[in-house]
Design an enzyme around this catalytic site. Sequence first.
Site, PDB file in Angstrom:
ATOM      1  N   THR A  93     -13.970   5.936   1.691  1.00 15.29           N
ATOM      2  CA  THR A  93     -14.071   5.549   0.282  1.00 15.29           C
ATOM      3  C   THR A  93     -15.103   4.430   0.173  1.00 15.29           C
ATOM      4  OG1 THR A  93     -12.157   4.072   0.528  1.00 15.29           O
ATOM      5  CG2 THR A  93     -11.726   6.288  -0.284  1.00 15.29           C
ATOM      6  N   GLY A 144     -18.075   6.117  -4.784  1.00 16.67           N
ATOM      7  CA  GLY A 144     -17.263   7.320  -4.620  1.00 16.67           C
ATOM      8  C   GLY A 144     -16.703   7.446  -3.214  1.00 16.67           C
ATOM      9  N   ASP A 167      -5.276   2.867  -2.914  1.00 11.18           N
ATOM     10  CA  ASP A 167      -3.951   3.501  -2.928  1.00 11.18           C
ATOM     11  C   ASP A 167      -3.914   4.633  -3.939  1.00 11.18           C
ATOM     12  OD1 ASP A 167      -3.213   1.594  -1.064  1.00 11.18           O
ATOM     13  OD2 ASP A 167      -2.560   0.189  -2.617  1.00 11.18           O
ATOM     14  N   ASN A 206     -11.843   2.514   3.931  1.00  6.13           N
ATOM     15  CA  ASN A 206     -12.920   2.082   3.039  1.00  6.13           C
ATOM     16  C   ASN A 206     -14.093   1.632   3.926  1.00  6.13           C
ATOM     17  OD1 ASN A 206     -12.369  -0.522   3.936  1.00  6.13           O
ATOM     18  ND2 ASN A 206     -11.361  -1.164   2.044  1.00  6.13           N
ATOM     19  N   ASN A 230       2.483   1.671  -3.408  1.00  3.05           N
ATOM     20  CA  ASN A 230       1.470   2.019  -4.422  1.00  3.05           C
ATOM     21  C   ASN A 230       1.048   3.487  -4.290  1.00  3.05           C
ATOM     22  OD1 ASN A 230       1.421  -0.675  -5.201  1.00  3.05           O
ATOM     23  ND2 ASN A 230      -0.446  -1.160  -4.073  1.00  3.05           N
ATOM     24  N   LYS A 257       0.818  -1.222   0.000  1.00  2.22           N
ATOM     25  CA  LYS A 257       0.000   0.000   0.000  1.00  2.22           C
ATOM     26  C   LYS A 257       0.851   1.272   0.000  1.00  2.22           C
ATOM     27  CE  LYS A 257      -3.782  -2.433   2.237  1.00  2.22           C
ATOM     28  NZ  LYS A 257      -4.547  -2.728   1.011  1.00  2.22           N
ATOM     29  N   SER A 285      -7.347   3.861 -12.335  1.00  2.00           N
ATOM     30  CA  SER A 285      -6.537   2.695 -11.935  1.00  2.00           C
ATOM     31  C   SER A 285      -7.341   1.391 -12.025  1.00  2.00           C
ATOM     32  CB  SER A 285      -5.967   2.879 -10.527  1.00  2.00           C
ATOM     33  OG  SER A 285      -6.929   2.580  -9.555  1.00  2.00           O
TER      34      SER A 285
END
Length: 318
Positions: A225, A230, A258, A189, A46, A43, A288
């Site tokens: 997130t 979104g 990331d 998240n 990235n 992470k 991504s």
Amino acid sequence: MSKNQNITVLGVFVADTTYRADRSPRMGETILGNSFALGPGGKGSNQAVAAARIGGDVTILTQLGDDAFAGMAERTWLEAGVKSAARRNPANYTGAAYIFVEESSGDNAIIICPGAAGDIGIDDIEANAGLIRSSKVFVTQLEQPLVAAERGLQTAREAGVITILNPAPAPKQPLDESILALCDFITPNETEAQELTGLPVETVDDARLAANRLLELGVGAAIITLGGQGALLHSSEMSVHVPALSAGKVVETTGAGDAFNGGLAVGLARGLAPIDAVKLGCATAGISVTRPGAAASMPSQSEVEALLASAIKEKDYE
Ligand code: RIB
């Protein structure tokens, strides 16, 4: 040292071994997969690559072993323009991750062994305190030991550096309020927000309640997130839902968080308002996921700018 637009990322590099298959095997079962790829991941790495690809001045602070995967890390950073403050630790191996990607959805399940980066300690932070203090933004996650993340956040906070904690993977124990209070921004998240607050997070309204709880626990602002939904930016001044941006068919979601954090960090380092930094994060993540791999999927600055411009034109974003 004067503070410029530097971003320091404390975190982990690992080699991602990615297996695409129709489903995950059950215990004791062997199944045939569809494809395999070896590439750069972790992470912290990235996020550093994502930020550098879109124009950030980024240094990564980590530990590597003394092996072939360490060479992969160094080549990855060189190509992306990430500066390295990595220490070689010959007593341990450079980490690796097992990544299962579900063919139909592009969603993943991951096991990560941080190896040498699991030895990152307070001494690494002390040795790089000047670098952290001279940064505009400090970003970390929870793949390396928590004590290092905490000391990094403390060092940054004392110097007035903007702090971002991406609490991934979700901590086994609730994070102490003393750590949360060091975070200008926390970026979980849905799953991580749920783990941190004990509240279910599926919808934007759920996320708002969880974000409110994170504010009560001491963070400056929570950015939750929400994958295809979104992200929610929630602080004492505002609570804004920023829709995801689609740049095409979702191929693989590994590294999407990331990409978001890299974009967010660059936006904040440039002095953008948090809402605009979140949009930059959403655009970076939106591209991504249309590509395979983690670090390999991070877009360039021109690609992100083009997606943001078209979102404004199409009125997806103001
Ligand atoms: O966030 C995605 C990353 O998590 C992968 O690259 C894998 O290495 C794990 O660290």
